[in-house]
Motif scaffolding. Structure first.
Motif, PDB file in Angstrom:
ATOM      1  N   ILE A 156     -73.427   4.968  -0.757  1.00 24.12           N
ATOM      2  CA  ILE A 156     -72.449   4.229   0.037  1.00 24.12           C
ATOM      3  C   ILE A 156     -72.939   4.232   1.480  1.00 24.12           C
ATOM      4  O   ILE A 156     -73.414   5.259   1.986  1.00 24.12           O
ATOM      5  N   ALA A 157     -72.853   3.078   2.123  1.00 24.74           N
ATOM      6  CA  ALA A 157     -73.287   2.972   3.521  1.00 24.74           C
ATOM      7  C   ALA A 157     -72.319   3.719   4.433  1.00 24.74           C
ATOM      8  O   ALA A 157     -71.124   3.802   4.155  1.00 24.74           O
ATOM      9  N   LEU A 158     -72.871   4.280   5.508  1.00 27.84           N
ATOM     10  CA  LEU A 158     -72.043   5.013   6.474  1.00 27.84           C
ATOM     11  C   LEU A 158     -71.460   4.065   7.531  1.00 27.84           C
ATOM     12  O   LEU A 158     -71.201   4.463   8.655  1.00 27.84           O
ATOM     13  N   ASP A 159     -71.248   2.805   7.142  1.00 28.49           N
ATOM     14  CA  ASP A 159     -70.819   1.795   8.106  1.00 28.49           C
ATOM     15  C   ASP A 159     -69.406   2.008   8.628  1.00 28.49           C
ATOM     16  O   ASP A 159     -69.107   1.698   9.773  1.00 28.49           O
ATOM     17  N   GLU A 160     -68.540   2.497   7.748  1.00 30.11           N
ATOM     18  CA  GLU A 160     -67.120   2.547   8.113  1.00 30.11           C
ATOM     19  C   GLU A 160     -66.659   4.006   8.031  1.00 30.11           C
ATOM     20  O   GLU A 160     -65.999   4.425   7.091  1.00 30.11           O
ATOM     21  N   ALA A 161     -67.077   4.765   9.033  1.00 27.17           N
ATOM     22  CA  ALA A 161     -66.855   6.209   9.011  1.00 27.17           C
ATOM     23  C   ALA A 161     -66.315   6.680  10.347  1.00 27.17           C
ATOM     24  O   ALA A 161     -66.609   6.107  11.387  1.00 27.17           O
ATOM     25  N   SER A 162     -65.525   7.730  10.292  1.00 27.84           N
ATOM     26  CA  SER A 162     -65.123   8.398  11.529  1.00 27.84           C
ATOM     27  C   SER A 162     -65.185   9.896  11.317  1.00 27.84           C
ATOM     28  O   SER A 162     -65.054  10.391  10.203  1.00 27.84           O
ATOM     29  N   ALA A 163     -65.409  10.595  12.402  1.00 26.69           N
ATOM     30  CA  ALA A 163     -65.431  12.055  12.361  1.00 26.69           C
ATOM     31  C   ALA A 163     -64.289  12.587  13.207  1.00 26.69           C
ATOM     32  O   ALA A 163     -63.789  11.901  14.117  1.00 26.69           O
ATOM     33  N   LYS A 164     -63.859  13.791  12.896  1.00 25.65           N
ATOM     34  CA  LYS A 164     -62.837  14.445  13.692  1.00 25.65           C
ATOM     35  C   LYS A 164     -63.303  15.877  13.904  1.00 25.65           C
ATOM     36  O   LYS A 164     -63.720  16.547  12.945  1.00 25.65           O
ATOM     37  N   VAL A 165     -63.283  16.319  15.129  1.00 22.34           N
ATOM     38  CA  VAL A 165     -63.797  17.651  15.452  1.00 22.34           C
ATOM     39  C   VAL A 165     -62.817  18.353  16.373  1.00 22.34           C
ATOM     40  O   VAL A 165     -62.370  17.774  17.373  1.00 22.34           O
ATOM     41  N   ARG A 166     -62.464  19.576  16.050  1.00 22.39           N
ATOM     42  CA  ARG A 166     -61.785  20.462  17.001  1.00 22.39           C
ATOM     43  C   ARG A 166     -62.704  21.653  17.189  1.00 22.39           C
ATOM     44  O   ARG A 166     -63.059  22.338  16.222  1.00 22.39           O
ATOM     45  N   ASP A 167     -63.133  21.901  18.376  1.00 24.43           N
ATOM     46  CA  ASP A 167     -64.083  22.999  18.617  1.00 24.43           C
ATOM     47  C   ASP A 167     -63.797  23.683  19.952  1.00 24.43           C
ATOM     48  O   ASP A 167     -64.712  24.028  20.679  1.00 24.43           O
ATOM     49  N   TRP A 168     -62.514  23.864  20.217  1.00 23.88           N
ATOM     50  CA  TRP A 168     -62.175  24.508  21.484  1.00 23.88           C
ATOM     51  C   TRP A 168     -61.196  25.667  21.253  1.00 23.88           C
ATOM     52  O   TRP A 168     -60.874  26.000  20.111  1.00 23.88           O
ATOM     53  N   GLY A 169     -60.754  26.233  22.339  1.00 24.68           N
ATOM     54  CA  GLY A 169     -59.921  27.434  22.269  1.00 24.68           C
ATOM     55  C   GLY A 169     -58.447  27.120  22.072  1.00 24.68           C
ATOM     56  O   GLY A 169     -58.075  26.072  21.545  1.00 24.68           O
ATOM     57  N   VAL A 170     -57.615  28.037  22.508  1.00 27.99           N
ATOM     58  CA  VAL A 170     -56.173  27.946  22.298  1.00 27.99           C
ATOM     59  C   VAL A 170     -55.546  27.045  23.352  1.00 27.99           C
ATOM     60  O   VAL A 170     -55.918  27.095  24.521  1.00 27.99           O
ATOM     61  N   LYS A 171     -54.634  26.178  22.917  1.00 26.76           N
ATOM     62  CA  LYS A 171     -53.878  25.345  23.875  1.00 26.76           C
ATOM     63  C   LYS A 171     -52.415  25.749  23.785  1.00 26.76           C
ATOM     64  O   LYS A 171     -51.650  25.200  23.001  1.00 26.76           O
ATOM     65  N   ASP A 172     -52.050  26.736  24.551  1.00 24.54           N
ATOM     66  CA  ASP A 172     -50.661  27.194  24.532  1.00 24.54           C
ATOM     67  C   ASP A 172     -49.854  26.502  25.615  1.00 24.54           C
ATOM     68  O   ASP A 172     -50.406  25.945  26.567  1.00 24.54           O
ATOM     69  N   ASP A 173     -48.536  26.558  25.483  1.00 24.60           N
ATOM     70  CA  ASP A 173     -47.677  26.085  26.561  1.00 24.60           C
ATOM     71  C   ASP A 173     -47.838  27.033  27.753  1.00 24.60           C
ATOM     72  O   ASP A 173     -47.935  28.253  27.582  1.00 24.60           O
ATOM     73  N   GLU A 174     -47.855  26.441  28.930  1.00 24.36           N
ATOM     74  CA  GLU A 174     -48.063  27.201  30.171  1.00 24.36           C
ATOM     75  C   GLU A 174     -47.148  28.431  30.244  1.00 24.36           C
ATOM     76  O   GLU A 174     -47.587  29.538  30.598  1.00 24.36           O
ATOM     77  N   GLU A 175     -45.889  28.238  29.864  1.00 21.76           N
ATOM     78  CA  GLU A 175     -44.912  29.331  30.034  1.00 21.76           C
ATOM     79  C   GLU A 175     -45.076  30.441  28.988  1.00 21.76           C
ATOM     80  O   GLU A 175     -44.400  31.476  29.073  1.00 21.76           O
ATOM     81  N   ASP A 176     -45.982  30.235  28.012  1.00 25.24           N
ATOM     82  CA  ASP A 176     -46.181  31.267  26.981  1.00 25.24           C
ATOM     83  C   ASP A 176     -47.398  32.154  27.245  1.00 25.24           C
ATOM     84  O   ASP A 176     -47.684  33.076  26.476  1.00 25.24           O
ATOM     85  N   LEU A 177     -48.124  31.863  28.335  1.00 23.54           N
ATOM     86  CA  LEU A 177     -49.441  32.499  28.499  1.00 23.54           C
ATOM     87  C   LEU A 177     -49.377  34.017  28.621  1.00 23.54           C
ATOM     88  O   LEU A 177     -50.338  34.709  28.290  1.00 23.54           O
ATOM     89  N   ASP A 178     -48.246  34.542  29.094  1.00 29.10           N
ATOM     90  CA  ASP A 178     -48.166  36.008  29.201  1.00 29.10           C
ATOM     91  C   ASP A 178     -47.402  36.637  28.031  1.00 29.10           C
ATOM     92  O   ASP A 178     -47.005  37.799  28.093  1.00 29.10           O
ATOM     93  N   TRP A 179     -47.160  35.848  26.978  1.00 28.95           N
ATOM     94  CA  TRP A 179     -46.506  36.433  25.796  1.00 28.95           C
ATOM     95  C   TRP A 179     -47.431  37.513  25.217  1.00 28.95           C
ATOM     96  O   TRP A 179     -48.617  37.270  25.032  1.00 28.95           O
ATOM     97  N   PRO A 180     -46.915  38.698  24.939  1.00 31.14           N
ATOM     98  CA  PRO A 180     -47.794  39.835  24.624  1.00 31.14           C
ATOM     99  C   PRO A 180     -48.303  39.869  23.180  1.00 31.14           C
ATOM    100  O   PRO A 180     -47.943  40.739  22.391  1.00 31.14           O
ATOM    101  N   VAL A 181     -49.146  38.900  22.866  1.00 31.20           N
ATOM    102  CA  VAL A 181     -49.751  38.868  21.529  1.00 31.20           C
ATOM    103  C   VAL A 181     -51.189  38.398  21.682  1.00 31.20           C
ATOM    104  O   VAL A 181     -51.513  37.651  22.616  1.00 31.20           O
ATOM    105  N   TRP A 182     -52.046  38.801  20.774  1.00 27.59           N
ATOM    106  CA  TRP A 182     -53.444  38.403  20.843  1.00 27.59           C
ATOM    107  C   TRP A 182     -53.570  36.898  20.622  1.00 27.59           C
ATOM    108  O   TRP A 182     -52.985  36.333  19.695  1.00 27.59           O
TER     109      TRP A 182
END
Lengths: 212, 212
Positions: A156-182
């Motif tokens: 099958i030709a790769l003509d109609e393809a898309s990729a999806k990548v997540r390769d970053w760290g945690v995106k927390d809500d600003e107000e949660d940054l000091d919540w005491p959990v790893w």
């Protein structure tokens, strides 16, 4: 490869478009990093999705199987959707909502075509084996005409393809940054274990593989 | 769980039936061992197959996502096919034809139903997080009603499922056994790398995970 695949309505990533990639090189690298894909198709209106091994040559993804395979017959008769997904990491946030995964995935639409010319089929199977185990084809008991004839190869030709990548760290809500959990990322990867030689194997050394 | 899922025409394994399993425990163990599944469905006659994270509670497989997700909407409206596949080993034979993979896979058919009751939805999301990271839910910033409301949870019964497993050595032709090439299995497995803590994480220790 440097061209971008056609960016169709089907391949446009709607959910989390910041993770979308349409460059051919990105798509090809994800296909090459995976051993298995899932091929989805329909027979009489019922959707089937079957995992199978794949390989890539240039701008095509290849499958193979036994000549009588129901899946391969159905793929010759209609449209398919091929999916590849690699889990790269567990993303642990301070809230349940922002837990996530790092991953690479490809979704590919189109129609498979059979590789019928025996010479082309042989070259493809050789590329498949040597792609996984460089140089192995020439060390094997040669393939017979009967074996080659019993094997269907589709691409099958790769003509109609898309990729999806997540390769970053945690995106927390600003107000949660000091919540005491790893919070952080636990990487995942696939590794090879110790090879298990067949008791009656005459060869001494396992070959190198694409995975390293 | 001890009952066997219904063995329908859709789930009967046609190709290599010696690899087929229909016991509920086998299906459940493969679902639990995988992070990602692929969900195949159709919209206006076009087949789509999308990778997503899943979890299991008893005799259901669960998915979640944003309320507006096109996939989750389509899954509420029609039949789906869910596929899970784990690559466990590379099988290297003396002939190209007998090269293979060891793997565990599940193919599941049916219709998803939404988990709409807020208490049930909350319990499911908790089971999801605690299934991956035992005990983590209670350590997190509590989920808000707004977050809960923005999340769709769907589940599908494991009634119509089959598993396929290859977990053995090389099956070469008798007359090839003394061919002078290495034959055996190279195991594959997924491992966790060193956790990468967020720079501003207040927690000291990463949690244990289901993967070990």
């Amino acid at each position: 490869m440097s061209h971008a695949p056609a960016h169709s309505a089907r391949t446009r990533v709607r959910r989390l478009p910041e993770r979308a990639h349409y460059e051919a090189d990105t798509v090809a690298a994800i296909i090459d990093a995976a051993m298995l894909c899932t091929v989805a198709f329909q027979i009489d209106g019922i959707v089937h999705a079957i995992p199978t091994i794949h390989w890539r040559e240039g701008e095509h993804l290849y499958l193979h199987g036994a000549k009588g395979s129901r899946m391969l017959k159905a793929l010759s008769a209609g449209e398919a959707c091929v999916t590849i997904a690699l889990a790269d990491g567990l993303v642990l946030a301070r809230s349940a909502m922002h837990h996530s995964m790092n991953y690479r995935s490809v979704v590919l639409y189109g129609r498979f075509e059979p590789v019928t010319d025996p010479g082309c089929k042989l070259a493809s199977l050789r590329a498949f084996i040597d792609g996984l185990y460089p140089g192995r084809w020439d060390t094997l008991r040669p393939i017979s005409d009967k074996e080659l004839n019993a094997t269907t190869v589709l691409r099958i030709a790769l003509d109609e393809a898309s990729a999806k990548v997540r390769d970053w760290g945690v995106k927390d809500d600003e107000e949660d940054l000091d919540w005491p959990v790893w919070a952080g990322v636990i990487p995942l990867r696939t590794v090879q274990g110790e090879p298990v030689m067949e008791a009656d194997s005459v060869g001494r050394e396992p070959p190198p593989t694409r995975l390293g």
